[in-house]
Design a protein around this motif. Sequence first.
Motif, PDB file in Angstrom:
ATOM      1  N   LEU A 240       6.129   6.482   7.159  1.00  0.00           N
ATOM      2  CA  LEU A 240       7.042   7.330   7.921  1.00  0.00           C
ATOM      3  C   LEU A 240       6.588   7.498   9.365  1.00  0.00           C
ATOM      4  CD1 LEU A 240       9.384   9.366   8.158  1.00  0.00           C
ATOM      5  CD2 LEU A 240       7.808  11.121   7.325  1.00  0.00           C
ATOM      6  N   CYS A 241       5.334   7.860   9.570  1.00  0.00           N
ATOM      7  CA  CYS A 241       4.861   8.168  10.920  1.00  0.00           C
ATOM      8  C   CYS A 241       4.884   6.934  11.827  1.00  0.00           C
ATOM      9  CB  CYS A 241       3.456   8.759  10.860  1.00  0.00           C
ATOM     10  SG  CYS A 241       3.404  10.361  10.017  1.00  0.00           S
ATOM     11  N   GLN A 242       4.539   5.771  11.283  1.00  0.00           N
ATOM     12  CA  GLN A 242       4.573   4.573  12.116  1.00  0.00           C
ATOM     13  C   GLN A 242       6.011   4.185  12.445  1.00  0.00           C
ATOM     14  OE1 GLN A 242       1.509   1.565  11.832  1.00  0.00           O
ATOM     15  NE2 GLN A 242       0.857   2.400   9.860  1.00  0.00           N
ATOM     16  N   LYS A 243       6.922   4.424  11.532  1.00  0.00           N
ATOM     17  CA  LYS A 243       8.328   4.129  11.803  1.00  0.00           C
ATOM     18  C   LYS A 243       8.874   5.018  12.920  1.00  0.00           C
ATOM     19  CE  LYS A 243      12.795   3.479   9.523  1.00  0.00           C
ATOM     20  NZ  LYS A 243      12.889   2.088   9.964  1.00  0.00           N
TER      21      LYS A 243
ATOM     22  N   ARG B  96       4.952  -2.277  10.803  1.00  0.00           N
ATOM     23  CA  ARG B  96       6.277  -2.018  10.249  1.00  0.00           C
ATOM     24  C   ARG B  96       6.236  -2.230   8.740  1.00  0.00           C
ATOM     25  NH1 ARG B  96       6.023  -3.524  15.165  1.00  0.00           N
ATOM     26  NH2 ARG B  96       7.456  -2.739  16.758  1.00  0.00           N
ATOM     27  N   SER B  97       7.165  -1.585   8.052  1.00  0.00           N
ATOM     28  CA  SER B  97       7.106  -1.620   6.592  1.00  0.00           C
ATOM     29  C   SER B  97       8.499  -1.716   5.997  1.00  0.00           C
ATOM     30  CB  SER B  97       6.395  -0.366   6.058  1.00  0.00           C
ATOM     31  OG  SER B  97       7.096   0.804   6.428  1.00  0.00           O
ATOM     32  N   VAL B  98       8.537  -2.149   4.747  1.00  0.00           N
ATOM     33  CA  VAL B  98       9.766  -2.244   3.963  1.00  0.00           C
ATOM     34  C   VAL B  98       9.506  -1.592   2.613  1.00  0.00           C
ATOM     35  CG1 VAL B  98      11.398  -3.800   2.839  1.00  0.00           C
ATOM     36  CG2 VAL B  98      10.503  -4.368   5.097  1.00  0.00           C
ATOM     37  N   GLN B  99      10.384  -0.688   2.188  1.00  0.00           N
ATOM     38  CA  GLN B  99      10.241  -0.070   0.873  1.00  0.00           C
ATOM     39  C   GLN B  99      10.557  -1.105  -0.202  1.00  0.00           C
ATOM     40  OE1 GLN B  99      12.719   3.467   0.767  1.00  0.00           O
ATOM     41  NE2 GLN B  99      12.610   3.556   2.996  1.00  0.00           N
ATOM     42  N   VAL B 100       9.790  -1.062  -1.275  1.00  0.00           N
ATOM     43  CA  VAL B 100       9.953  -2.072  -2.306  1.00  0.00           C
ATOM     44  C   VAL B 100       9.514  -1.504  -3.651  1.00  0.00           C
ATOM     45  CG1 VAL B 100       7.644  -3.059  -2.041  1.00  0.00           C
ATOM     46  CG2 VAL B 100       9.500  -4.513  -2.838  1.00  0.00           C
ATOM     47  N   SER B 101      10.175  -1.965  -4.719  1.00  0.00           N
ATOM     48  CA  SER B 101       9.763  -1.641  -6.087  1.00  0.00           C
ATOM     49  C   SER B 101       9.012  -2.839  -6.644  1.00  0.00           C
ATOM     50  CB  SER B 101      10.987  -1.337  -6.961  1.00  0.00           C
ATOM     51  OG  SER B 101      11.730  -0.267  -6.425  1.00  0.00           O
ATOM     52  N   VAL B 102       7.813  -2.601  -7.157  1.00  0.00           N
ATOM     53  CA  VAL B 102       6.923  -3.690  -7.556  1.00  0.00           C
ATOM     54  C   VAL B 102       6.849  -3.793  -9.073  1.00  0.00           C
ATOM     55  CG1 VAL B 102       4.567  -4.580  -7.449  1.00  0.00           C
ATOM     56  CG2 VAL B 102       5.567  -3.452  -5.445  1.00  0.00           C
TER      57      VAL B 102
ATOM     58  N   ARG C 188       0.824  -1.188   0.000  1.00  0.00           N
ATOM     59  CA  ARG C 188       0.000   0.000   0.000  1.00  0.00           C
ATOM     60  C   ARG C 188       0.865   1.247   0.000  1.00  0.00           C
ATOM     61  NH1 ARG C 188      -3.346   1.816   4.769  1.00  0.00           N
ATOM     62  NH2 ARG C 188      -2.769   3.760   3.754  1.00  0.00           N
ATOM     63  N   GLY C 189       0.346   2.285  -0.614  1.00  0.00           N
ATOM     64  CA  GLY C 189       1.092   3.527  -0.723  1.00  0.00           C
ATOM     65  C   GLY C 189       0.894   4.409   0.486  1.00  0.00           C
ATOM     66  N   GLY C 190       1.286   5.666   0.336  1.00  0.00           N
ATOM     67  CA  GLY C 190       1.174   6.599   1.429  1.00  0.00           C
ATOM     68  C   GLY C 190       2.486   6.714   2.171  1.00  0.00           C
ATOM     69  N   PHE C 191       3.232   7.743   1.850  1.00  0.00           N
ATOM     70  CA  PHE C 191       4.506   7.960   2.528  1.00  0.00           C
ATOM     71  C   PHE C 191       4.277   8.221   4.003  1.00  0.00           C
ATOM     72  CE2 PHE C 191       8.119  10.829   3.607  1.00  0.00           C
ATOM     73  CZ  PHE C 191       9.131   9.920   3.426  1.00  0.00           C
ATOM     74  N   ALA C 192       3.207   8.969   4.331  1.00  0.00           N
ATOM     75  CA  ALA C 192       2.925   9.311   5.719  1.00  0.00           C
ATOM     76  C   ALA C 192       2.664   8.061   6.548  1.00  0.00           C
ATOM     77  CB  ALA C 192       1.731  10.256   5.788  1.00  0.00           C
ATOM     78  N   ASN C 193       1.928   7.118   5.993  1.00  0.00           N
ATOM     79  CA  ASN C 193       1.571   5.913   6.732  1.00  0.00           C
ATOM     80  C   ASN C 193       2.807   5.120   7.142  1.00  0.00           C
ATOM     81  OD1 ASN C 193      -0.631   4.365   7.784  1.00  0.00           O
ATOM     82  ND2 ASN C 193      -0.181   2.820   6.243  1.00  0.00           N
TER      83      ASN C 193
ATOM     84  N   ASN D 289       5.349   0.356  -0.241  1.00  0.00           N
ATOM     85  CA  ASN D 289       5.787  -0.297   0.994  1.00  0.00           C
ATOM     86  C   ASN D 289       5.076  -1.634   1.157  1.00  0.00           C
ATOM     87  OD1 ASN D 289       7.462   1.849   2.430  1.00  0.00           O
ATOM     88  ND2 ASN D 289       5.565   2.964   2.026  1.00  0.00           N
ATOM     89  N   ILE D 290       5.802  -2.588   1.695  1.00  0.00           N
ATOM     90  CA  ILE D 290       5.164  -3.816   2.180  1.00  0.00           C
ATOM     91  C   ILE D 290       4.911  -3.617   3.669  1.00  0.00           C
ATOM     92  CG2 ILE D 290       5.396  -6.290   2.557  1.00  0.00           C
ATOM     93  CD1 ILE D 290       7.231  -6.460   0.204  1.00  0.00           C
ATOM     94  N   PHE D 291       3.651  -3.644   4.053  1.00  0.00           N
ATOM     95  CA  PHE D 291       3.264  -3.445   5.447  1.00  0.00           C
ATOM     96  C   PHE D 291       2.862  -4.769   6.087  1.00  0.00           C
ATOM     97  CE2 PHE D 291       2.708   0.949   4.160  1.00  0.00           C
ATOM     98  CZ  PHE D 291       2.985   1.671   5.319  1.00  0.00           C
ATOM     99  N   GLU D 292       3.099  -4.848   7.383  1.00  0.00           N
ATOM    100  CA  GLU D 292       2.457  -5.897   8.161  1.00  0.00           C
ATOM    101  C   GLU D 292       0.950  -5.642   8.191  1.00  0.00           C
ATOM    102  OE1 GLU D 292       5.255  -7.028  11.802  1.00  0.00           O
ATOM    103  OE2 GLU D 292       4.865  -4.894  11.696  1.00  0.00           O
ATOM    104  N   LYS D 293       0.198  -6.695   8.463  1.00  0.00           N
ATOM    105  CA  LYS D 293      -1.237  -6.534   8.636  1.00  0.00           C
ATOM    106  C   LYS D 293      -1.601  -7.008  10.040  1.00  0.00           C
ATOM    107  CE  LYS D 293      -4.165  -6.467   5.492  1.00  0.00           C
ATOM    108  NZ  LYS D 293      -5.150  -6.545   4.406  1.00  0.00           N
ATOM    109  N   TYR D 294      -2.571  -6.318  10.633  1.00  0.00           N
ATOM    110  CA  TYR D 294      -3.036  -6.702  11.959  1.00  0.00           C
ATOM    111  C   TYR D 294      -3.912  -7.951  11.852  1.00  0.00           C
ATOM    112  CZ  TYR D 294      -1.569  -2.038  13.537  1.00  0.00           C
ATOM    113  OH  TYR D 294      -0.848  -0.905  13.839  1.00  0.00           O
ATOM    114  N   ASP D 295      -3.423  -9.053  12.368  1.00  0.00           N
ATOM    115  CA  ASP D 295      -4.204 -10.277  12.429  1.00  0.00           C
ATOM    116  C   ASP D 295      -3.775 -11.025  13.693  1.00  0.00           C
ATOM    117  OD1 ASP D 295      -1.700 -11.231  11.774  1.00  0.00           O
ATOM    118  OD2 ASP D 295      -2.289 -12.141   9.880  1.00  0.00           O
TER     119      ASP D 295
END
Length: 880
Positions: A526-529, A540-546, A519-524, A557-563
């Motif tokens: 940056l702010c969580q980091k 937590r997230s990892v920057q990635v080129s898709v 998912r995109g969103g630089f703020a999402n 970014n590849i984000f974790e998901k709440y589960d």
Amino acid sequence: MELILVCILIFRVLPEIITLLIFCNKPCAQEHGKLHGWILPFLIAGSGGINFIVYFYVHSFFRPQERILDTAQRILQMQFSYQDICYLPHSFFICLFFAVLLGMLLRGFWNLLEGKACRFCLGRKRKSYLFLIFSLSCFVMIGCYSFSFSGVRSMVINEVCGSNQTYYLDAEGTLSDYVELYNTGSLPCELQNMYLSDDEEDLNKEQVPFCVVPAGGHVLVKLNHGAFSVSRQGSDHILLSASGRILDQVHTKATEEDFAYARSEDGCPVWEQQSCTPGFSNSFAFQLPGEPVLSHKSGFYEDAFDLVISSDPGTRVYYTLDGSIPTEESILYETPIPVYDRSPEENVHRANEHVTPFWVGIVLEKEPVDKAFFLRAVAVGEDGRRSDVVTATYFIDLEKYRQNPVLSIVADEKDLFGDEGIYVTGATYDDWYLGGQNGDAPTPFFYKRGRKYEIPAYIEYFSEDLSFAQTVGMRISGSSSRELPLKRFSLFARKEYNGSRIFEENLFGNVSSHKLSLRGGFANALCQKLVEDRDVAVQRSVQVSVFLNGEFWYHTNIFEKYDARYFEEYYGMGRDNLVVMNNGGVNEGTEEDGALIQELYDFLNSHSLADTSHYETFMDMIDVQSYIDYMCINTYIDNMDISETKNVIMWRSREKTSNGYEDGRWRWSLYDLDAMEWRDAADWNLEAQEEKNSFVLTQKYAGGYALRELPIYRELKENPAFRRQYVLTFMDLVNQNFRYERVKEVMDSWSYDLEDFQVGYGGTQDMGYYDSFFRNRASYIVPYMAEEFGLSGTLEDVTLSVNDVEGGYIQLNTIRPDFSENGTWSGAYYTDYPVTATAVAGSGYVFLGWEGDARSGEACVEVPVKEGGMKLHAVFERVE
């Protein structure tokens, strides 16, 4: 066999021999010959009768389903099983006891008749005989035990099928997956108290039906009862046990449909994928062709090359270049395949216009994007059997992407962009859209949710530190962002795709994941980091080129998901004890758990939190620090798209346990922070976003409430202790987590600019926007916070220092300041509330005391912030 029968016969006569040996003696026989002659038959008959009764009851205990005469008949006919003699050692031991007792009693009784003292002593010679007999009997007992136990141990798992579509119909005519057992021993074996399971902690999930398996025989256990299942994707752990002892176990691997994971020969240690042979020898099975072997593995290459594909003799290789699964209708491999840089070619998927609701006249990106070369190949045998599919992605002359991780996604083009593809509007919608738009509009496929709209996709992850590949489930994700041409994806690890519910590699340290979100969103990100150390859950997230089917899609970014796995990994939460509320609904837990959140509001509606006792009770219902962190963070970054039922995830344990996080209190998670970058300052007649007073401005996107009007916050603010904790936490975040120098360092670590970065809905790609926001935000929001909480003091510097940075550190309120530069740290706090400082000595050091505005030997001190500033110096000393 004959030796076993001899041992059994010895068992049958030993008790009588021992009885006679103890009772009989020559003097007695000479003096009372006639009487002794009557006693001996009585003795033998009595001993035999007792032994028979003992055998009968022991047999009925161990073998309730068999008559003792049937067992005896099988033994005499040399057709006995291992378990037919399992009761003999037990019965022999009991008979031996009665034999000795009977012999002693009769001998004593005989001595009384003769007028002698009642003595049971035996001569030395007789004792030697008895010792010899007892020794022999012990050897026979041990041998029988070992022999009977070897019968159970001779049973092994021989074949496991999780994809039976043709071969095995059970008694009800149902196609059932199954586990096949095989008797490796030389005698029949009874399957009694035997179980199958996929959990070492619960071995008794599926009971094996009672039966007698002949030597070299097979037995099938069908798995349609729901106790546990077997996936054809593999990675199941199947265990065979008897009476709580594990006899055999196997970790399965992925198989094709109607194929099993089985021993290459019955009972042998080598396992492989082969055709199903339920109830028959595995020697009748046939194997799938080996997968094609590519001359070059996936990855980055500077120059073009020719790809050579080899396969097993007698097979043909077919391949595709569009992401579809190759079949015999695909391209036949005959000569090496040229692998080259496809970037100059026209866009294929990016040129598809059916990706937004109103696609007529949409302006698509025409300029060719970077492209990777990818293919999928399969080997097909002469009889039509197919190997596993091989997928590879090659980046030719695309070295610029190596600076960041790269994710290649390959999926069937029809699943993505076909008439019912998950990425497009779909044929039904298009017919309505182009046909006059009469009636209600059909739902575009990219708006549809759930498992039904999940497709298989093959992902390859490339980075300097980590590379892996696996098949996953993929869905379109997001809310309003679904109508954007470049959509977000959710990725799921599942047994049916790759044999495991977790991803093969951990992208976030030692934490495993079941779901990931692109998912995109630089703020999402940056702010969580920036707040990973706070008392809120973060993704937590990892920057990635898709790259999607070879075409560059976006940087994201590849984000974790709440589960459930997330909360289990980070907080040790038991899955059965976890309750997660997402946007006001139960996301993890049961429907009844919805009442737990209602209890929270019922308490607020009937109690004033200005009362200390009520506030303390409420603190047992929520983690107040977690809530304060959640509110402070969202307020500081101006996330005006939250409420207590929107973009909010709360979690707790249902019951209290010894785990510190399973205390029954609600905690908060950061989620969907994209609104920080929506740039709506002009709507409030402001020049810049950082000028907004996020406490009082009405949220246009979350119900029209201001943050200060949210019910929990409004009620908590009535309590003085909460106000103090909130103000100090807010300033801790300003001075530490959102300090501009720290934010700038994190932003500079972003190793590419935002030009091709996937933004959130309404977001921005202007890095200067973020720089300006965090550079100036504190100068606006801090005075607003003081106004919100009615502070009357001044903002003063608090300076902390240590004499030795190796000696220890200082905990200030909720933060741990960094003393790496000259052992000094400074931040600003209001004089309205004192700060709390705690000195923590490092290994090999002791804390001596405080200097400056607090002189104390206590490690924890509460110090007022005075006008002109406050200074604290911690002194540590090294100790031997």
